[in-house]
Design an enzyme around this catalytic site. Structure first.
Site, PDB file in Angstrom:
ATOM      1  N   ASP A   1       0.854  -1.204   0.000  1.00 20.21           N
ATOM      2  CA  ASP A   1       0.000   0.000   0.000  1.00 20.21           C
ATOM      3  C   ASP A   1       0.889   1.253   0.000  1.00 20.21           C
ATOM      4  O   ASP A   1       0.860   2.061   0.931  1.00 20.21           O
ATOM      5  CB  ASP A   1      -0.942   0.003   1.215  1.00 20.21           C
ATOM      6  CG  ASP A   1      -0.209  -0.003   2.561  1.00 20.21           C
ATOM      7  OD1 ASP A   1      -0.796   0.484   3.563  1.00 20.21           O
ATOM      8  OD2 ASP A   1       0.952  -0.477   2.620  1.00 20.21           O
TER       9      ASP A   1
ATOM     10  N   HIS B   1       9.390  -0.027   8.417  1.00 22.76           N
ATOM     11  CA  HIS B   1       8.792  -1.300   8.824  1.00 22.76           C
ATOM     12  C   HIS B   1       8.830  -2.348   7.700  1.00 22.76           C
ATOM     13  O   HIS B   1       9.129  -3.509   7.926  1.00 22.76           O
ATOM     14  CB  HIS B   1       7.314  -1.098   9.194  1.00 22.76           C
ATOM     15  CG  HIS B   1       7.045  -0.017  10.172  1.00 22.76           C
ATOM     16  ND1 HIS B   1       7.101  -0.180  11.547  1.00 22.76           N
ATOM     17  CD2 HIS B   1       6.683   1.274   9.976  1.00 22.76           C
ATOM     18  CE1 HIS B   1       6.789   0.947  12.141  1.00 22.76           C
ATOM     19  NE2 HIS B   1       6.543   1.844  11.231  1.00 22.76           N
TER      20      HIS B   1
HETATM   21  O1  RIB Z   1       2.310  -0.170  10.933  1.00 15.75           O
HETATM   22  C1  RIB Z   1       3.199   0.007   9.859  1.00 15.75           C
HETATM   23  C2  RIB Z   1       2.597  -0.499   8.588  1.00 15.75           C
HETATM   24  O2  RIB Z   1       1.441   0.270   8.253  1.00 15.75           O
HETATM   25  C3  RIB Z   1       3.542  -0.341   7.375  1.00 15.75           C
HETATM   26  O3  RIB Z   1       3.267  -1.334   6.428  1.00 15.75           O
HETATM   27  C4  RIB Z   1       3.165   1.003   6.819  1.00 15.75           C
HETATM   28  O4  RIB Z   1       3.457   1.121   5.420  1.00 15.75           O
HETATM   29  C5  RIB Z   1       1.678   0.989   7.046  1.00 15.75           C
HETATM   30  O5  RIB Z   1       1.089   0.296   5.959  1.00 15.75           O
HETATM   31 CA    CA Z   2       2.823  -0.733   4.083  1.00 18.92          CA
END
Ligand code: RIB
Ligand code: CA
Length: 313
Positions: free
Chosen positions: A10, A240
C-alpha cells in the site's frame, strides 16, 4: 538462492523503501506488485506502485486489489503519516504504464498455480488481497512456499490503538482469515520494526549510494520523519516494510518465536494480534488456533548495513 516473491503493498513511504530494496536485491525475483488500500486509497496505491516501477526501470505486473476492509466502513487512510499522495511532499507524475487487468487476488492465485511451491507472498499492507486469494483458491496454502507479513504487535503496544498495528487494524477480519490458513507464515510486527529507528544519516547514505532510488526515499522520508519525530528529542523514522524482505535474504539476523495466534475483531481489541507461545495458555481458543512464527529480535547494525549495501549495489 533466488527467492520468487509477490509484494502485496500500500505505497506508502516505507513500502517504497522496501520495494526498492527488493528490486536492488540480486537474490530476490519480484514477480509483481499487488496493491491494496491502507496508507492511501487503493487507486493511489496502484498508481504509486506503477510509479515506483518506472523510477526503478522495472517492467513487472502491477495490479489493483481490494479497496475496502472485509467488514466495516472505508478506511480513513494515513495521509498524516505518508502525505497527500503517499510519498511525503512528493507529487508524482502520472505513470505511463497501465495496470495488469487482473485483480490482485487473481494475480496471486495465477502466479501460485504457475509456480507451485516456489513463491513467498510478502504482504506489507492490510491483508484483504491474501484473504480474497484464499477464497478464490482454497488450495493456495499448498501452492505457495510461504507467507511473510509486516504487521501485528505480538508482545508490544500497537501504533493505531494501544493494542493494534495499522496493517492488521485496517482489516482485522482479513487478518484472522490469513492467520488461520494452513501455510508457513512469519509475522514481522512492531516487536522488531519499532525497535530500529533510522536517523537522517541513514537516508543520506541511501541517497549518496543510489541517487535515483535512495534519493527518492530520502526526499519522501522527510515528511515521514516529521511525523515520527513528534514528541522525540531526535529525528527518526521506521522502515517497517523492509524487514520481511531482509529476513528472506538473511534469516540469521532475526530471532523468531512460535505461537498460536488470534486476531481481535471487537471494538476495543480490533486488530490486536494475540500470540500465545506453545504451552503458555490452557485456552482452546488459542491452542486450537494456527501456529505462526513471530520475529522478536533483530541485529540492528547488520540490518542497517544490509540496506545500505543493497542500495549501493
Ligand atoms: O504499521 C506500519 C505499517 O502500516 C507499514 O506497512 C506502513 O506502510 C503501514 O502500511
Ligand atoms: Ca505498508
Amino acid at each position: 538462492m533466488t527467492h520468487k516473491i509477490i509484494l502485496d503493498t500500500d505505497p506508502g513511504i516505507d513500502d517504497a523503501m522496501a520495494i526498492f530494496f527488493a528490486f536492488q536485491s540480486p537474490d530476490i525475483d519480484v514477480l509483481g506488485l499487488t496493491t491494496v488500500y491502507g496508507n492511501v486509497p487503493v487507486n493511489m496505491s496502484a498508481q504509486n506502485a506503477l510509479t515506483l516501477c518506472e523510477i526503478a526501470g522495472k517492467d513487472i505486473p502491477v495490479t489493483k486489489g481490494v479497496g475496502m476492509p472485509w467488514v466495516g466502513p472505508e478506511s480513513s487512510y494515513a495521509h498524516f503519516v505518508h502525505g497527500e499522495h503517499g510519498f511525503g511532499h512528493i507529487k508524482p507524475e502520472p505513470p505511463k504504464r497501465e495496470l495488469d487487468p487482473r485483480s490482485s487476488a487473481q494475480f496471486i492465485v495465477d502466479m501460485a498455480r504457475q509456480y507451485p511451491g516456489e513463491i513467498t507472498l510478502v504482504a506489507i499492507g492490510p491483508l484483504g488481497n491474501l484473504a480474497l486469494a484464499l477464497r478464490l483458491e482454497p488450495e493456495l496454502p499448498k501452492l505457495v512456499k510461504g507467507v511473510s507479513i509486516m504487521g501485528g504487535a505480538a508482545f508490544v503496544r500497537g501504533n493505531v490503538t494501544p493494542v493494534a498495528e495499522a496493517n492488521i487494524w485496517n482489516d482485522a477480519y482479513a487478518a484472522e482469515i490469513v492467520f488461520a490458513a494452513d501455510w508457513d507464515l512469519t509475522m514481522f510486527g512492531l516487536d522488531v520494526t519499532n525497535n530500529v529507528p533510522f536517523k537522517p544519516e541513514f537516508v543520506d547514505l541511501l541517497a549518496q549510494n543510489n541517487p535515483e532510488l535512495g534519493g527518492f526515499v530520502k526526499e519522501s522520508a522527510q515528511f515521514y520523519m516529521d511525523f515520527y519525530s513528534q514528541n522525540r528529542d531526535d529525528r527518526v523514522c521506521f522502515f517497517h516494510d523492509a524487514f520481511p524482505i531482509a529476513h528472506l535474504r538473511h534469516p540469521e539476523l532475526f530471532e523468531l518465536t512460535e505461537g498460536h495466534v488470534r486476531v481481535g475483531t471487537g471494538e476495543l481489541d480490533r486488530g490486536q494480534t494475540v500470540v500465545a507461545p506453545k504451552g503458555t495458555t490452557p485456552s482452546p481458543l488459542w491452542n486450537n488456533a494456527n501456529t505462526i512464527k513471530v520475529a522478536t529480535g533483530v541485529n540492528h547494525s547488520q540490518l542497517e548495513q544490509l540496506f545500505i549495501d543493497t542500495y549501493a549495489g
